[in-house]
Design a protein around this motif. Sequence first.
Motif: not given
Length: 96
Positions: A89-95, A25-27
């Motif tokens: 957090k990553r999913k919200r950022k991608n949406n 989930s992190t870069r």
Amino acid sequence: MNRLLILTIASEVFLLLSFLIIFLSTRRTKKSIFLIPLLIVGGSPLLYLAVDHMNSHYVDANIGLGLAFMFTWIYSAIAFVVAIVLMVKRKRKNNI
């Protein structure tokens, strides 16, 4: 199969799964390398005390082994919560 061995393997797999989710989930940067020592710190007490308990047969209860299990489970739960937060957090950022 020994019950202690099954519990040890299940605990370590849950810990590894938590850190794998955090890693995915992190870069993939150089900061991800710091996850490896955290994984070792979380899993090594349980592995050491489980192997020690299997090799030497104690007459009394092994309190250290119970504390190692409790430490690993709490450490795994915290890592799993962090993994879920990072994934959301990553999913919200991608949406957005």
